[in-house]
Structure formats: C-alpha cells, structure tokens
Design a protein around this motif. Structure first.
Motif, PDB file in Angstrom:
ATOM      1  N   ARG A 127      15.547 -20.946 -29.814  1.00  0.00           N
ATOM      2  CA  ARG A 127      14.952 -19.793 -30.446  1.00  0.00           C
ATOM      3  C   ARG A 127      14.128 -19.008 -29.709  1.00  0.00           C
ATOM      4  N   MET A 128      13.298 -19.566 -28.411  1.00  0.00           N
ATOM      5  CA  MET A 128      12.505 -18.791 -27.670  1.00  0.00           C
ATOM      6  C   MET A 128      13.507 -18.193 -26.570  1.00  0.00           C
ATOM      7  N   LEU A 129      14.530 -18.543 -26.231  1.00  0.00           N
ATOM      8  CA  LEU A 129      15.143 -18.142 -25.205  1.00  0.00           C
ATOM      9  C   LEU A 129      16.681 -17.100 -25.738  1.00  0.00           C
ATOM     10  N   SER A 130      16.889 -17.160 -27.044  1.00  0.00           N
ATOM     11  CA  SER A 130      17.959 -16.283 -27.433  1.00  0.00           C
ATOM     12  C   SER A 130      18.115 -15.796 -28.930  1.00  0.00           C
ATOM     13  N   ASP A 131      18.832 -15.323 -29.223  1.00  0.00           N
ATOM     14  CA  ASP A 131      19.105 -14.727 -30.565  1.00  0.00           C
ATOM     15  C   ASP A 131      20.338 -15.804 -31.074  1.00  0.00           C
ATOM     16  N   LYS A 132      20.037 -16.573 -32.039  1.00  0.00           N
ATOM     17  CA  LYS A 132      21.136 -17.466 -32.711  1.00  0.00           C
ATOM     18  C   LYS A 132      22.147 -17.063 -33.477  1.00  0.00           C
ATOM     19  N   GLU A 133      22.160 -15.568 -33.873  1.00  0.00           N
ATOM     20  CA  GLU A 133      22.899 -14.986 -34.772  1.00  0.00           C
ATOM     21  C   GLU A 133      24.537 -14.721 -34.185  1.00  0.00           C
ATOM     22  N   VAL A 134      24.329 -14.996 -32.647  1.00  0.00           N
ATOM     23  CA  VAL A 134      25.750 -14.730 -32.032  1.00  0.00           C
ATOM     24  C   VAL A 134      26.003 -15.940 -31.139  1.00  0.00           C
ATOM     25  N   VAL A 135      26.923 -16.639 -31.579  1.00  0.00           N
ATOM     26  CA  VAL A 135      27.282 -17.855 -30.705  1.00  0.00           C
ATOM     27  C   VAL A 135      28.450 -17.631 -29.905  1.00  0.00           C
ATOM     28  N   TYR A 136      28.532 -18.061 -28.642  1.00  0.00           N
ATOM     29  CA  TYR A 136      29.686 -17.813 -27.748  1.00  0.00           C
ATOM     30  C   TYR A 136      30.241 -19.390 -27.439  1.00  0.00           C
ATOM     31  N   GLU A 137      31.688 -19.275 -27.429  1.00  0.00           N
ATOM     32  CA  GLU A 137      32.322 -20.098 -27.221  1.00  0.00           C
ATOM     33  C   GLU A 137      33.232 -20.297 -25.862  1.00  0.00           C
ATOM     34  N   LEU A 138      32.900 -21.257 -24.894  1.00  0.00           N
ATOM     35  CA  LEU A 138      33.671 -21.098 -23.513  1.00  0.00           C
ATOM     36  C   LEU A 138      34.522 -22.092 -23.516  1.00  0.00           C
ATOM     37  N   GLN A 139      36.012 -21.884 -23.312  1.00  0.00           N
ATOM     38  CA  GLN A 139      36.978 -22.730 -23.425  1.00  0.00           C
ATOM     39  C   GLN A 139      37.584 -22.669 -21.896  1.00  0.00           C
ATOM     40  N   GLY A 154      39.101 -11.854 -42.337  1.00  0.00           N
ATOM     41  CA  GLY A 154      38.146 -12.917 -42.547  1.00  0.00           C
ATOM     42  C   GLY A 154      37.438 -13.710 -41.625  1.00  0.00           C
ATOM     43  N   ILE A 155      37.646 -13.489 -40.510  1.00  0.00           N
ATOM     44  CA  ILE A 155      37.268 -14.339 -39.201  1.00  0.00           C
ATOM     45  C   ILE A 155      36.255 -13.099 -38.401  1.00  0.00           C
ATOM     46  N   LYS A 156      35.141 -13.789 -37.779  1.00  0.00           N
ATOM     47  CA  LYS A 156      34.514 -12.936 -36.847  1.00  0.00           C
ATOM     48  C   LYS A 156      34.332 -13.414 -35.490  1.00  0.00           C
ATOM     49  N   TYR A 157      35.682 -13.566 -34.908  1.00  0.00           N
ATOM     50  CA  TYR A 157      36.027 -14.278 -33.672  1.00  0.00           C
ATOM     51  C   TYR A 157      36.709 -13.307 -32.689  1.00  0.00           C
ATOM     52  N   GLU A 158      36.008 -12.999 -31.569  1.00  0.00           N
ATOM     53  CA  GLU A 158      36.278 -11.968 -30.727  1.00  0.00           C
ATOM     54  C   GLU A 158      36.432 -12.367 -29.218  1.00  0.00           C
ATOM     55  N   LEU A 159      37.538 -12.161 -28.578  1.00  0.00           N
ATOM     56  CA  LEU A 159      37.535 -12.616 -27.162  1.00  0.00           C
ATOM     57  C   LEU A 159      36.851 -11.537 -26.412  1.00  0.00           C
ATOM     58  N   VAL A 160      35.783 -12.062 -25.481  1.00  0.00           N
ATOM     59  CA  VAL A 160      35.171 -11.366 -24.495  1.00  0.00           C
ATOM     60  C   VAL A 160      35.987 -11.013 -23.238  1.00  0.00           C
ATOM     61  N   GLY A 161      36.448 -12.246 -22.820  1.00  0.00           N
ATOM     62  CA  GLY A 161      36.948 -12.246 -21.361  1.00  0.00           C
ATOM     63  C   GLY A 161      37.806 -13.350 -21.035  1.00  0.00           C
ATOM     64  N   SER A 162      38.659 -13.271 -20.376  1.00  0.00           N
ATOM     65  CA  SER A 162      39.862 -14.339 -20.052  1.00  0.00           C
ATOM     66  C   SER A 162      40.251 -14.134 -18.637  1.00  0.00           C
ATOM     67  N   TRP A 197      34.706 -16.533 -25.916  1.00  0.00           N
ATOM     68  CA  TRP A 197      34.870 -16.024 -27.236  1.00  0.00           C
ATOM     69  C   TRP A 197      33.381 -15.902 -27.825  1.00  0.00           C
ATOM     70  N   LYS A 198      33.278 -15.001 -28.830  1.00  0.00           N
ATOM     71  CA  LYS A 198      32.275 -14.509 -29.402  1.00  0.00           C
ATOM     72  C   LYS A 198      32.387 -14.750 -30.948  1.00  0.00           C
TER      73      LYS A 198
END
Length: 282
Positions: free
Chosen positions: A61-73, A101-109, A124-125
C-alpha cells in the motif's frame, strides 16, 4: 647444550605468546560481531543499509496503487515450436480483446534475444484489483475456444511461470511506444524485508533517468516469486542503451543510489527483449 635448550625454550615461549594474542584477538572479534548482530547497529550495516522505521502499514500500500494488478507470464518455448507458439498466442490475445465482461489488457509482448533464448515474456494488466482477476479467470476458463488454445499452447512449451505484480508509484506512468525499439528487463531478487528500502532509494534514483525516454515500467511481485523486482527500460538500440547508462553514472547522486541498493540484492539478471508483431508497445 645448555644454550641450545635455552634458545629453544625462548622460541617456544614467543610462539605461545603470539598464539595467545591471536586467540584473544579472535575472541574479541567474535564478541564484537555478536554484539553488533544483537543490537543491529554494526558499523558495516550502518554504512551499507539505511534504517527503515517500523510501520503497521502494508508495504504494497505504501509503494503502489492496488487497484491495478499486472500479470507477468514467462514462457519457455521448445525451439522447434516457436512459429506455432506465436500464432497460438496471437489468437489468445485477439480472443481476450473480444471477450466481454473482462478487464484484461495486454500491455506488452516480447521475445528474449539476450538471456534465456526461446523465451517469451507477456505483460498483462487487470483493472479492478484481484477481484478483476477472479472474474476474468472465471469467464475465460468457461470459454471453450480459450480452453482449446490454452491446451494447444501447452504443447509448445518446456515450462512457464506466472507472477502477479504491482507497479511502483514513483515510476513514470506506462506509455506505449511506437517505431523500432528494444527493451531491457532487469530483474532483482531482494533480501526479505528490504522492499521499502529499495523503494526509498529508487524513488530518488529514477529522477536520474527521467530526462530520457527509456523508463518504461517498474514492478514488485505480490504472488509468485516473492521479493522480486522488475524494471523495464526502452531503448532505440544497444548502442543508445550503452550511452544512456554511461550518462547516468555521470549524474551526481546516481552512484550513491546504486551503493545503497546493491547490499539489498541476492540475485539479479538482465535480458534484452524485442516486441512481437502483436505487442501493443513496440
């Protein structure tokens, strides 16, 4: 004969005296180290690592906004299956774009060109925190087309790893790039309990790199390999990367930030990445 015995006795006495002094010195050294470990105030510790006051606030909570989670595959692909894998993953990306119905977005590949070869990295975001992850997985895993693609993808892989991460609040906001670029991901395994210290120092260090366009994203892990940090940098080419990094060392204060973060690291690695044709950032 007497003189010989006397000389031998003197030599033995001197050796015993030296040995005694060495033992005393050794014992004294150990006592000092134990004392430093007990009160956590060793002079070397003071020199290398700045103290962080105790807090009841969650580090994330001190380091980031937890409303956006990133996924690294991270996917390690069989060398003879790269073409099939790329086609398969592009279909997965397109399917996720059109699934409602999903909020799943590719940022970079990206594909790895220096480092672990035949490896692909996808960022992904999720908008909406971990609740968005739960909902997305529920919808996609009930999608027959997605499940078919997922099983097919598994046949192309040697291994894979997934991490959920949060973005450091002090890094610049992610901006998708165009044109021809390469990316570097510098990954750090930190000593447990040092994430706040890392953030304190990098909040200052990033200011030495803002004058250029290379900071892309900075994350720390939440689920997966813990105490992992990933810094993504964007460059036009390897020569620009070299020039940019050399310029940072000429910036007053950069060397101090590095000196304070190095003792926090257990392991680190660097990979050079090239965007895939379907990557949103190029």
């Amino acid at each position: 004969m007497f003189n010989s015995i006397a000389k031998h006795a003197i030599i033995c006495t001197k050796q015993l005296s030296i040995s005694s002094h060495i033992r005393c010195f050794t014992r004294s050294t150990v006592v000092l180290k134990d004392s430093d470990a007990n009160n956590n105030e060793g002079w070397l510790k003071k020199l290398l690592v700045r103290r962080i006051e105790p807090t009841k606030e969650q580090h994330s909570r001190m380091l980031s906004d937890k409303e956006v989670v990133y996924e690294l595959q991270t996917h390690n692909v069989r060398p003879d299956s790269v073409d099939g894998y790329i086609k398969n993953y592009e279909k997965v990306v397109e399917l996720c774009k059109k699934t409602s119905g999903i909020k799943y977005e590719l940022v970079g590949s990206w594909s790895v060109h220096v480092g672990d070869l035949d490896q692909y990295v996808h960022l992904w975001k999720y908008k909406g925190g971990y609740a968005a992850i739960d909902k997305t997985k529920e919808i996609l895993f009930c999608n027959k087309e997605f499940e078919k693609l997922r099983r097919e993808c598994g046949g192309y892989l040697r291994s894979r790893h997934l991490q959920y991460m949060l973005a450091f609040s002090f890094w610049p906001a992610i901006e998708l790039k165009s044109g021809s670029n390469i990316y570097e991901i510098r990954s750090y395994s930190l000593k447990p309990g040092t994430m706040i210290e890392w953030g304190n120092n990098w909040a200052r260090a990033i200011n030495h790199r803002r004058s250029n366009d290379e900071p892309f994203a900075g994350f720390f892990s939440q689920v997966g390999r813990l105490y992992n940090v990933h810094h993504f940098w964007c460059y036009k080419n390897l020569e620009v990367r070299t020039q940019t990094r050399e310029a940072a060392w000429r910036s007053p204060g950069w060397d101090e930030c590095v000196a304070y973060t190095v003792p926090l690291i257990k392991e680190m690695q660097s990979k050079i990445l090239h965007p895939t044709p379907f990557s949103p950032t190029q």
